[in-house]
Write a protein that holds these residues in place. Structure first.
Motif, PDB file in Angstrom:
ATOM      1  N   LEU A 368       0.740  -0.850   0.177  1.00  0.00           N
ATOM      2  CA  LEU A 368       0.295  -0.026   0.396  1.00  0.00           C
ATOM      3  C   LEU A 368       0.723   0.865  -0.105  1.00  0.00           C
ATOM      4  O   LEU A 368       0.309   1.979  -0.196  1.00  0.00           O
ATOM      5  CB  LEU A 368      -0.729   0.540   0.977  1.00  0.00           C
ATOM      6  CG  LEU A 368      -2.156  -1.462   1.389  1.00  0.00           C
ATOM      7  CD1 LEU A 368      -2.715  -1.233   2.955  1.00  0.00           C
ATOM      8  CD2 LEU A 368      -2.982  -1.138   0.502  1.00  0.00           C
ATOM      9  N   LEU A 369       2.338   1.244   0.669  1.00  0.00           N
ATOM     10  CA  LEU A 369       3.137   2.193   0.590  1.00  0.00           C
ATOM     11  C   LEU A 369       4.478   1.714   0.567  1.00  0.00           C
ATOM     12  O   LEU A 369       4.461   1.070   1.411  1.00  0.00           O
ATOM     13  CB  LEU A 369       2.721   2.804   1.703  1.00  0.00           C
ATOM     14  CG  LEU A 369       3.975   4.239   1.754  1.00  0.00           C
ATOM     15  CD1 LEU A 369       3.293   5.513   0.921  1.00  0.00           C
ATOM     16  CD2 LEU A 369       3.834   5.235   3.761  1.00  0.00           C
ATOM     17  N   SER A 370       4.988   2.447  -0.675  1.00  0.00           N
ATOM     18  CA  SER A 370       6.734   1.943  -0.114  1.00  0.00           C
ATOM     19  C   SER A 370       8.057   3.159   0.211  1.00  0.00           C
ATOM     20  O   SER A 370       7.656   4.469  -0.410  1.00  0.00           O
ATOM     21  CB  SER A 370       7.196   1.707  -1.606  1.00  0.00           C
ATOM     22  OG  SER A 370       6.422   0.175  -2.442  1.00  0.00           O
ATOM     23  N   PRO A 371       8.902   3.086   0.752  1.00  0.00           N
ATOM     24  CA  PRO A 371       9.637   4.092   1.354  1.00  0.00           C
ATOM     25  C   PRO A 371      10.315   4.892   0.535  1.00  0.00           C
ATOM     26  O   PRO A 371      10.475   3.960  -1.181  1.00  0.00           O
ATOM     27  CB  PRO A 371      10.386   3.572   2.199  1.00  0.00           C
ATOM     28  CG  PRO A 371      10.738   1.997   1.862  1.00  0.00           C
ATOM     29  CD  PRO A 371       9.164   1.537   0.748  1.00  0.00           C
ATOM     30  N   ASP A 372      10.806   5.901   0.328  1.00  0.00           N
ATOM     31  CA  ASP A 372      11.225   6.590  -0.542  1.00  0.00           C
ATOM     32  C   ASP A 372      12.838   6.295  -0.905  1.00  0.00           C
ATOM     33  O   ASP A 372      13.943   5.866  -1.363  1.00  0.00           O
ATOM     34  CB  ASP A 372      11.770   8.081  -0.225  1.00  0.00           C
ATOM     35  CG  ASP A 372      10.686   8.612  -0.678  1.00  0.00           C
ATOM     36  OD1 ASP A 372       9.614   8.634  -1.530  1.00  0.00           O
ATOM     37  OD2 ASP A 372      10.250   9.960  -0.447  1.00  0.00           O
ATOM     38  N   GLU A 373      13.495   5.665   0.500  1.00  0.00           N
ATOM     39  CA  GLU A 373      14.619   5.681   0.093  1.00  0.00           C
ATOM     40  C   GLU A 373      14.556   3.669   0.901  1.00  0.00           C
ATOM     41  O   GLU A 373      15.027   3.383   2.008  1.00  0.00           O
ATOM     42  CB  GLU A 373      15.899   6.388   1.396  1.00  0.00           C
ATOM     43  CG  GLU A 373      16.370   7.275   1.417  1.00  0.00           C
ATOM     44  CD  GLU A 373      16.816   7.925  -0.048  1.00  0.00           C
ATOM     45  OE1 GLU A 373      17.501   6.610  -0.494  1.00  0.00           O
ATOM     46  OE2 GLU A 373      16.874   8.822  -0.565  1.00  0.00           O
ATOM     47  N   LEU A 398      -7.845  -0.029   0.139  1.00  0.00           N
ATOM     48  CA  LEU A 398      -8.363  -0.057   1.925  1.00  0.00           C
ATOM     49  C   LEU A 398      -7.875   0.877   1.804  1.00  0.00           C
ATOM     50  O   LEU A 398      -8.416   1.834   3.278  1.00  0.00           O
ATOM     51  CB  LEU A 398      -7.452  -1.785   2.373  1.00  0.00           C
ATOM     52  CG  LEU A 398      -7.650  -3.138   1.961  1.00  0.00           C
ATOM     53  CD1 LEU A 398      -7.335  -3.694   2.850  1.00  0.00           C
ATOM     54  CD2 LEU A 398      -9.372  -3.303   2.203  1.00  0.00           C
ATOM     55  N   THR A 399      -6.627   1.559   1.879  1.00  0.00           N
ATOM     56  CA  THR A 399      -6.408   2.883   2.588  1.00  0.00           C
ATOM     57  C   THR A 399      -7.350   4.165   1.432  1.00  0.00           C
ATOM     58  O   THR A 399      -6.978   5.385   1.868  1.00  0.00           O
ATOM     59  CB  THR A 399      -5.171   2.912   2.601  1.00  0.00           C
ATOM     60  OG1 THR A 399      -4.576   2.763   0.959  1.00  0.00           O
ATOM     61  CG2 THR A 399      -3.808   2.079   3.283  1.00  0.00           C
ATOM     62  N   GLU A 400      -8.061   4.061   0.829  1.00  0.00           N
ATOM     63  CA  GLU A 400      -9.023   4.658   0.548  1.00  0.00           C
ATOM     64  C   GLU A 400      -9.993   5.643   1.437  1.00  0.00           C
ATOM     65  O   GLU A 400     -10.847   4.704   2.563  1.00  0.00           O
ATOM     66  CB  GLU A 400     -10.191   4.242  -1.348  1.00  0.00           C
ATOM     67  CG  GLU A 400      -8.938   4.006  -2.556  1.00  0.00           C
ATOM     68  CD  GLU A 400      -9.868   3.655  -2.729  1.00  0.00           C
ATOM     69  OE1 GLU A 400     -11.295   3.853  -3.168  1.00  0.00           O
ATOM     70  OE2 GLU A 400      -9.560   3.165  -4.692  1.00  0.00           O
ATOM     71  N   GLY A 433       7.359   2.648   5.356  1.00  0.00           N
ATOM     72  CA  GLY A 433       5.540   1.950   4.247  1.00  0.00           C
ATOM     73  C   GLY A 433       4.688   0.663   5.059  1.00  0.00           C
ATOM     74  O   GLY A 433       4.765   0.839   5.816  1.00  0.00           O
ATOM     75  N   MET A 434       3.709   0.080   4.226  1.00  0.00           N
ATOM     76  CA  MET A 434       3.127  -0.049   4.249  1.00  0.00           C
ATOM     77  C   MET A 434       3.076  -1.636   3.182  1.00  0.00           C
ATOM     78  O   MET A 434       2.808  -1.432   2.686  1.00  0.00           O
ATOM     79  CB  MET A 434       1.386   1.120   4.377  1.00  0.00           C
ATOM     80  CG  MET A 434       0.107  -0.099   5.221  1.00  0.00           C
ATOM     81  SD  MET A 434      -0.799   1.406   5.673  1.00  0.00           S
ATOM     82  CE  MET A 434      -2.030   0.115   5.756  1.00  0.00           C
ATOM     83  N   VAL A 435       2.054  -2.546   3.724  1.00  0.00           N
ATOM     84  CA  VAL A 435       1.809  -3.743   3.244  1.00  0.00           C
ATOM     85  C   VAL A 435       0.570  -4.634   4.077  1.00  0.00           C
ATOM     86  O   VAL A 435       0.703  -4.532   5.369  1.00  0.00           O
ATOM     87  CB  VAL A 435       3.245  -5.022   2.871  1.00  0.00           C
ATOM     88  CG1 VAL A 435       2.933  -6.046   2.180  1.00  0.00           C
ATOM     89  CG2 VAL A 435       4.288  -3.736   2.721  1.00  0.00           C
ATOM     90  N   THR A 445      -3.285  -9.663   7.174  1.00  0.00           N
ATOM     91  CA  THR A 445      -2.146  -8.879   8.175  1.00  0.00           C
ATOM     92  C   THR A 445      -1.362  -7.814   7.861  1.00  0.00           C
ATOM     93  O   THR A 445      -1.427  -8.025   6.939  1.00  0.00           O
ATOM     94  CB  THR A 445      -0.521 -10.392   8.511  1.00  0.00           C
ATOM     95  OG1 THR A 445      -1.013 -11.346   8.519  1.00  0.00           O
ATOM     96  CG2 THR A 445       0.622  -9.405   9.161  1.00  0.00           C
ATOM     97  N   PHE A 446      -1.218  -6.735   8.774  1.00  0.00           N
ATOM     98  CA  PHE A 446      -0.612  -5.304   8.382  1.00  0.00           C
ATOM     99  C   PHE A 446       0.674  -5.560   8.754  1.00  0.00           C
ATOM    100  O   PHE A 446       0.642  -5.551   9.873  1.00  0.00           O
ATOM    101  CB  PHE A 446      -1.905  -4.972   8.389  1.00  0.00           C
ATOM    102  CG  PHE A 446      -2.988  -4.626   7.960  1.00  0.00           C
ATOM    103  CD1 PHE A 446      -3.295  -3.662   6.747  1.00  0.00           C
ATOM    104  CD2 PHE A 446      -4.423  -5.539   8.433  1.00  0.00           C
ATOM    105  CE1 PHE A 446      -4.574  -3.331   5.865  1.00  0.00           C
ATOM    106  CE2 PHE A 446      -5.374  -5.181   7.563  1.00  0.00           C
ATOM    107  CZ  PHE A 446      -5.853  -4.490   6.486  1.00  0.00           C
ATOM    108  N   THR A 447       1.420  -4.809   7.657  1.00  0.00           N
ATOM    109  CA  THR A 447       2.418  -4.694   8.663  1.00  0.00           C
ATOM    110  C   THR A 447       2.846  -2.992   7.946  1.00  0.00           C
ATOM    111  O   THR A 447       2.624  -2.374   6.544  1.00  0.00           O
ATOM    112  CB  THR A 447       4.057  -5.016   7.545  1.00  0.00           C
ATOM    113  OG1 THR A 447       3.570  -6.923   7.997  1.00  0.00           O
ATOM    114  CG2 THR A 447       5.011  -5.083   8.368  1.00  0.00           C
ATOM    115  N   VAL A 448       3.383  -2.510   9.041  1.00  0.00           N
ATOM    116  CA  VAL A 448       4.256  -0.873   8.761  1.00  0.00           C
ATOM    117  C   VAL A 448       5.101  -1.143   9.292  1.00  0.00           C
ATOM    118  O   VAL A 448       5.353  -0.769  10.229  1.00  0.00           O
ATOM    119  CB  VAL A 448       3.342   0.329   9.228  1.00  0.00           C
ATOM    120  CG1 VAL A 448       3.890   1.384   9.740  1.00  0.00           C
ATOM    121  CG2 VAL A 448       1.671   0.220   9.143  1.00  0.00           C
TER     122      VAL A 448
END
Length: 485
Positions: A368-373, A398-400, A433-435, A445-448
């Motif tokens: 759902l989100l990837s880090p810049d670095e 899901l994040t809308e 990031g978020m998966v 399973t949600f991972t931040v």
């Protein structure tokens, strides 16, 4: 490094040298031809011709050695004692000094100087070079052309895409030419960051739109029940109690909705500002687990926190880190039934790929989100439940805001549809990031994961590595795969 002189200056200098050589050759030929007839006359004419050739040669050499305006600007900017060099470095806004130089009848746009803010913004390794290599946006290049060739100021909006989108106003202003020689033009590009201003405008518009849309339904329900209570149900105690209970539920929903909207607006307002405080991720997760324990026992759900012994330090905002863990755990609790287990796992010392690695063999997975670095050290929060799971087609949405999976019930206390949107924006602000991983009938399973504080080499009595999370074994069940090594 300065460019060579322009081609016109080279042609003029070469022409003078050719003329000088020709005069010298003619003088030598005349001297040989007249030497036998009249030696004194031949010597005088030869000396005069050679003197004239020397004058032509000196003129050509001077033409070749005289620097152009472009060279003078480059040499002036390269001098450490230049009065404006340190001043430009101290300017907080990114600034580029640009020019349009002619070489071989081709005009090229270059930047002669870039201050520290410009080098950081545009990721420049050199203090001069081609303008198109620094800024590829056609609108910005068009503004540069207006200042360089038309001599008029221009403004454009420059958007830098990415997880942390930035909006800048580019101001292009023509500058006086350096001297009268050459055909070089000079201008200045100033990049003014307007991310915060535009974020405020966007947040205000989104808040009004979302609030008016989502509050309309509960307000309509309350108005309808009030009208009913004032009408035919006025003397019916049973109907009055039932309607008042429904009205209370709707009022509580509006209260939660307003709280979530305000929270989301505050997060979005500061989303571009990277938090620099050091927070213990383990302590935040322990606080959330203790707060949710009574509610979990009431619903017959077992919480299983799995934390390392040592603190897991991250760069972050403590209240927002707690809110991320709270939202994920609360969401898992809503969709868990009696007898099921919710695991809250904290891990550290991970690369971005390891932090976002799959934890459920065979489950659908979406970032759902990837880090810049992607390079660096990260710490992760994993929240796993044994609920109904989420179909693959719903994962990307899901994040809308206000998005809910159709056909799923969230227990007696329905959510607002903003919890995961808040989590994503907080993770984005923390440059993390978020998966999500899920399989129908086997939970989700949600991972931040967020940047972890690097403490350098371990000291006496300290572990050589931080706690990490094991890679799941295909033979393990989804729940067994989520554990600390």
């Amino acid at each position: 490094m300065a460019e060579p002189p322009s081609s016109s200056s080279r042609r003029q200098g070469a022409l003078w040298l050719i003329v000088a050589a020709g005069v010298a050759i003619l003088a030598a030929a005349f001297a040989l031809a007249k030497a036998a007839e009249s030696a004194p006359t031949a010597a005088a004419v030869t000396a005069a011709c050679l003197g004239l050739a020397l004058v032509f040669a000196l003129t050509g050499a001077r033409r070749l050695s005289t620097p152009t305006a472009f060279e003078r600007a480059a040499m002036e900017s390269a001098r450490p004692e230049a009065p404006y060099a340190e001043a430009m470095e101290a300017i907080p806004d990114p600034v580029l000094v640009i020019t349009a130089a002619e070489r071989d009848d081709v005009t090229s746009r270059r930047y002669l100087s870039a201050n520290l803010a410009a080098r950081r913004l545009l990721r420049l390794e050199r203090n001069e070079g081609l303008l198109v290599s620094a800024v590829r946006d056609p609108e910005v290049l068009d503004a540069a052309d207006a200042a360089l060739f038309d001599g008029r100021p221009a403004e454009r909006i420059y958007t830098i895409a990415g997880a942390q989108e930035r909006t800048l106003k580019v101001l292009a202003r023509p500058a006086p030419r350096l001297g009268t020689a050459g055909t070089e033009r000079l201008a200045i590009l100033v990049f003014r960051d307007e991310t915060e201003l535009r974020q405020v405008e966007r947040t205000r518009a989104d808040f009004l739109a979302n609030a008016s849309h989502e509050l309309r339904t509960p307000l309509a329900s309350l108005s309808g029940f009030i009208e009913t209570l004032r009408g035919h149900a006025k003397e019916d105690p049973g109907a009055r109690d039932r309607f008042l209970g429904i009205m209370q539920v709707q009022a509580e929903r509006m209260n939660r909705l307003i709280d979530d909207l305000m929270s989301l607006s505050r997060i979005e307002l500061n989303e571009y500002a990277y938090p620099v405080d050091i927070v213990d991720l383990k302590a935040c997760a322990m606080e959330v687990a203790e707060a949710l324990s009574p509610l979990a026992r009431e619903r017959g759900v077992r919480l299983e926190p799995q934390f390392p012994e040592e603190p897991v330090l991250v760069y972050g905002d403590r209240d927002q880190i707690v809110q991320v863990t709270q939202n994920l755990a609360d969401n898992a609790l809503k969709y868990s039934s009696e007898g099921q287990v919710i695991r809250i796992v904290i891990g550290g010392g991970l690369g971005a790929e390891a932090a976002a690695a799959g934890r459920r063999p065979g489950a659908a997975r979406f970032a759902l989100l990837s880090p810049d670095e992607p390079s660096g050290l990260y710490a992760a929060i994993h929240v796993a439940d044994q609920g109904p799971g989420i179909a693959r087609g719903h994962l990307s949405r899901l994040t809308e805001r206000f998005y809910r999976v159709e056909g799923q019930k969230a227990g007696p206390r329905a959510g607002t549809g903003l919890g995961l949107a808040i989590v994503k924006h907080i993770a984005n602000r923390h440059r993390g990031g978020m998966v999500v991983e899920s399989e129908l009938g086997h939970g989700a399973t949600f991972t931040v994961y967020v940047p972890q504080v690097s403490l350098g080499p371990p000291g006496p009595g300290q572990p050589a590595t931080s706690p990490s999370i094991t890679t799941p074994n295909p033979s393990q069940s989804p729940d067994e795969a989520i554990k600390l090594s």
